[in-house]
Design an enzyme around this catalytic site. Sequence first.
Site, mmCIF file in Angstrom:
data_model
loop_
_atom_site.group_PDB
_atom_site.id
_atom_site.type_symbol
_atom_site.label_atom_id
_atom_site.label_comp_id
_atom_site.label_asym_id
_atom_site.label_seq_id
_atom_site.Cartn_x
_atom_site.Cartn_y
_atom_site.Cartn_z
ATOM 1 N N ARG A 11 10.248 12.695 1.558
ATOM 2 C CA ARG A 11 11.054 11.830 2.424
ATOM 3 C C ARG A 11 11.491 10.541 1.728
ATOM 4 N NH1 ARG A 11 8.018 15.157 4.864
ATOM 5 N NH2 ARG A 11 8.431 15.982 6.928
ATOM 6 N N HIS A 68 -8.610 6.790 10.798
ATOM 7 C CA HIS A 68 -7.918 5.553 10.429
ATOM 8 C C HIS A 68 -6.395 5.707 10.549
ATOM 9 C CE1 HIS A 68 -7.329 1.765 8.284
ATOM 10 N NE2 HIS A 68 -6.464 2.385 7.500
ATOM 11 N N TYR A 85 12.177 0.859 12.609
ATOM 12 C CA TYR A 85 10.903 1.498 12.295
ATOM 13 C C TYR A 85 11.105 2.429 11.105
ATOM 14 C CZ TYR A 85 6.642 4.221 12.994
ATOM 15 O OH TYR A 85 5.427 4.843 12.826
ATOM 16 N N SER A 114 0.721 -1.379 5.905
ATOM 17 C CA SER A 114 1.593 -1.158 7.060
ATOM 18 C C SER A 114 1.113 -1.898 8.300
ATOM 19 C CB SER A 114 1.705 0.343 7.357
ATOM 20 O OG SER A 114 2.424 0.987 6.325
ATOM 21 N N PHE A 115 -0.197 -2.059 8.437
ATOM 22 C CA PHE A 115 -0.747 -2.727 9.616
ATOM 23 C C PHE A 115 -0.230 -4.159 9.741
ATOM 24 C CE2 PHE A 115 -4.025 -4.709 12.259
ATOM 25 C CZ PHE A 115 -4.135 -3.773 13.269
ATOM 26 N N PHE A 139 0.860 -1.181 0.000
ATOM 27 C CA PHE A 139 0.000 0.000 0.000
ATOM 28 C C PHE A 139 0.898 1.234 0.000
ATOM 29 C CE2 PHE A 139 -3.033 3.083 1.717
ATOM 30 C CZ PHE A 139 -4.123 2.812 0.914
ATOM 31 N N ALA A 158 4.288 3.422 4.545
ATOM 32 C CA ALA A 158 3.878 4.830 4.510
ATOM 33 C C ALA A 158 2.418 4.913 4.915
ATOM 34 C CB ALA A 158 4.082 5.421 3.122
ATOM 35 N N VAL A 159 2.165 5.653 5.983
ATOM 36 C CA VAL A 159 0.803 5.888 6.453
ATOM 37 C C VAL A 159 0.559 7.384 6.288
ATOM 38 C CG1 VAL A 159 -0.819 5.639 8.363
ATOM 39 C CG2 VAL A 159 1.062 3.997 8.115
ATOM 40 N N ILE A 160 -0.388 7.717 5.422
ATOM 41 C CA ILE A 160 -0.647 9.118 5.082
ATOM 42 C C ILE A 160 -2.025 9.509 5.602
ATOM 43 C CG2 ILE A 160 -0.833 10.782 3.186
ATOM 44 C CD1 ILE A 160 1.031 8.798 1.604
#
Length: 178
Positions: free
Chosen positions: A132, A93, A118, A61-62, A23, A85-87
Amino acid sequence: MAVFEGTYQVLGTPRFGIVISRFNDLITTKLLEGCQDCLRRHGVDPNPHGSQVDYAWVPGSFEIPLVAAQLAATRRYAAIICLGAVIRGQTPHFDYVAAEVTKGIATASMQTGVPIIYGILTTDTMQQALERAGIKSNKGWEYALNALEMANLMQTLPSAINPPTTKLSSSTRILTDG
């Protein structure tokens, strides 16, 4: 008094595991490229068909902490690098996923004694994530450097005769002597 500090030199032929989220793969593949470049420049062959780096792709990512913990439990790896990557979006959520991934990675590292890096970008926008992952710099490089340093440090630390074990009790980590 002793001072322990890792270096970026590879001792022996260490093996690394990299867990990557599919994802937001526009971001995670760039992080992976930076990670591979750093490993290569420090004497580690990142070839997926080689013997030094194993790759595990997960849906999001989960799912990263579960796979990282499983890899670490094998004791085959000097370090595990997690890339995701969590956006932030319009719902809460983001907060749930970011918090649980963070806790899961920390718990897996503490329970196994294997450095689990991490490498999860948590950003407010896609633009921040892109910056990044290669536009301004590539955090993947830094995550690999952290893995090299921690792998080296763990090799140089004195071994404990009876190392503490980590037990989970009501989502709180308790260190015990047995």
